[in-house]
Design an enzyme around this catalytic site. Structure first.
Site, mmCIF file in Angstrom:
data_model
loop_
_atom_site.group_PDB
_atom_site.id
_atom_site.type_symbol
_atom_site.label_atom_id
_atom_site.label_comp_id
_atom_site.label_asym_id
_atom_site.label_seq_id
_atom_site.Cartn_x
_atom_site.Cartn_y
_atom_site.Cartn_z
ATOM 1 N N ASP A 60 0.849 -1.193 0.000
ATOM 2 C CA ASP A 60 0.000 0.000 0.000
ATOM 3 C C ASP A 60 0.890 1.251 0.000
ATOM 4 O O ASP A 60 1.723 1.412 0.873
ATOM 5 C CB ASP A 60 -0.911 -0.011 1.234
ATOM 6 C CG ASP A 60 -2.139 0.850 1.047
ATOM 7 O OD1 ASP A 60 -1.973 2.053 0.728
ATOM 8 O OD2 ASP A 60 -3.259 0.344 1.195
ATOM 9 N N SER A 101 -7.292 3.830 -1.075
ATOM 10 C CA SER A 101 -6.999 2.390 -1.053
ATOM 11 C C SER A 101 -8.242 1.550 -1.320
ATOM 12 O O SER A 101 -8.142 0.428 -1.808
ATOM 13 C CB SER A 101 -6.389 1.991 0.284
ATOM 14 O OG SER A 101 -5.131 2.595 0.408
ATOM 15 N N HIS A 279 2.170 8.912 4.479
ATOM 16 C CA HIS A 279 1.293 9.961 5.040
ATOM 17 C C HIS A 279 2.037 10.758 6.120
ATOM 18 O O HIS A 279 1.865 11.959 6.234
ATOM 19 C CB HIS A 279 0.037 9.344 5.658
ATOM 20 C CG HIS A 279 -0.982 8.893 4.661
ATOM 21 N ND1 HIS A 279 -1.690 9.773 3.874
ATOM 22 C CD2 HIS A 279 -1.417 7.662 4.312
ATOM 23 C CE1 HIS A 279 -2.528 9.091 3.091
ATOM 24 N NE2 HIS A 279 -2.370 7.806 3.329
HETATM 25 ZN ZN LIG Z 1 -3.247 6.042 2.375
#
Ligand SMILES: [Zn+2]
Length: 381
Positions: A60, A101, A279
């Site tokens: 991810d 996502s 992030h």
């Molecule tokens: Zn994210």
């Protein structure tokens, strides 16, 4: 004249901003967790056209910069480099240039672009069948492994159907509706501590699942259906104490269980927290999590080598952080990075493929094509 002035102001503020960002965000990092990679040639047969098993691995937020930062930190070596076939995936969602996502995983799971936040439902909110559900219908064993809550957007999109990724309790209840063989992740509270007072672990046990609430309990199960919920919410990051072999061990266990099915299996493994490092604009977090994901990749590629009947796809749903690498040293493992965003970015992400049918993943395509290619190679309808 007015236009020129406006564009000059925009340009100047852009440059000033960029300089400020760079100063604030330039990080020099180095990691201690190095490991060896065996680059010897794979042993699977090129004559097989269709795989028995498919393992889809999703890092991810893992763009090319994340990969190369980790590769540099490990002094130029990743298991990922063993993949011979590489493609590029275009990641936009149905309603946004930049995907989240949920829409990203739904594209892989269902082959359709949907709105950001949607879990395996189309833009009108209608449920779409997932690869995992289709695989079950054809007699394949199925599994999901993740380092976050199992109800989080990426794993959820393969098994649940909900209009919003935030509906964790509804997503958890959807796990009871699909006869998946194994899932390993966090998120106990969404199964046990619920508004409707149901205890889904009891209901899973009634359906024949062995429930593991610790790594030791998980490792003790050697066959049968397994629901492993190993944290209240997310599994801790490597930096906050997750064992460096956690994902590798979970992967190994999933393969050991699912490969007992002679009809083959479909397994999705997510390295969830590369995204969270992005992030947070935390280079160390990104590198530790990417290396951890790569150790699981090594485990999976070894299985593909050993069996000769497995296809492995390793990709990302999107890039996170707008990461770039301004310097580094492959000998010492030092990397200098800068970020341009605290969010996801639109840049296409690499797709690495290995094993039977891997050649089909070369090219530049939509993220939804990953679904179509897997579907075709597994002969699912
Ligand atoms: Zn994210």
């Amino acid at each position: 004249m007015k236009n020129t002035l406006v564009s000059s102001i925009i340009l100047i503020s852009f440059v000033l901003n960029a300089c400020r960002n760079q100063e604030a965000k330039l990080q020099k990092v180095q990691t201690n967790s190095q490991y060896e990679v065996n680059h010897s040639a794979s042993t699977f047969s090129d004559s097989l056209k269709y795989p028995l098993n498919v393992i889809l691995m999703i890092g991810d937020g893992m763009g090319l910069a994340q990969i190369y930062a980790a590769m540099t930190a490990n002094k130029g070596n990743l298991h990922l480099q063993r993949c011979k076939y590489i493609g590029l995936s275009k990641t936009n969602s149905a309603d946004d240039y930049i995907t989240d996502s949920a829409a990203g995983a739904t594209a892989f799971a269902c082959g359709k672009k949907t709105k950001n936040g949607a879990i395996a439902v189309d833009t009108a909110g209608k449920p779409m069948p997932t690869l995992l559900e289709m695989a079950i219908k054809e007699g394949l064993a199925t599994g999901l492994v993740t380092t976050c809550a199992i109800t989080h957007a990426t794993p959820a999109s393969f098994i649940a159907h909900q209009p919003s990724r935030d509906m964790y309790e509804e997503i958890a209840a959807d796990f009871l509706k699909v006869p998946i063989d194994l899932f390993i992740g966090g998120g106990i509270k969404h199964f046990k501590n619920r508004k409707d007072k149901r205890d889904l672990t009891v209901e899973l046990a009634q359906k024949g699942y062995q429930i593991a609430l610790s790594e030791q309990e998980l490792q003790a199960f050697n066959t049968g259906k397994i629901a492993a919920l190993l944290a209240d919410e997310h599994i801790p990051s490597i930096g906050k104490g997750r064992n460096q072999n956690w994902l590798q061990n979970a992967t190994k266990k999933a393969i050991q269980i699912l490969s007992q099915n002679p009809e083959g299996f479909f397994l999705m493994i997510e390295g969830s927290q590369i995204d969270w490092g992005g992030h947070a604009n935390d280079a160390n977090y990104i590198i530790e999590e990417t290396l951890d994901f790569d150790r699981a990749i090594g485990e999976v590629l070894n299985f593909a080598d050993k069996t000769g009947n497995t296809l492995v796809i390793i990709t990302a749903d999107h890039e996170t952080g707008g990461l770039t690498l301004n310097g580094g040293d492959l000998k010492t493992g030092e990397v200098h990075v800068a970020f341009t965003s605290h969010d996801h970015t639109a840049i296409p992400v690499p797709v690495f493929a290995y094993g039977v049918g891997a050649e089909n993943f070369a090219g530049f395509y939509e993220n939804t094509a990953i679904f179509t290619k897997i579907l075709e190679l597994l002969g699912l309808e």
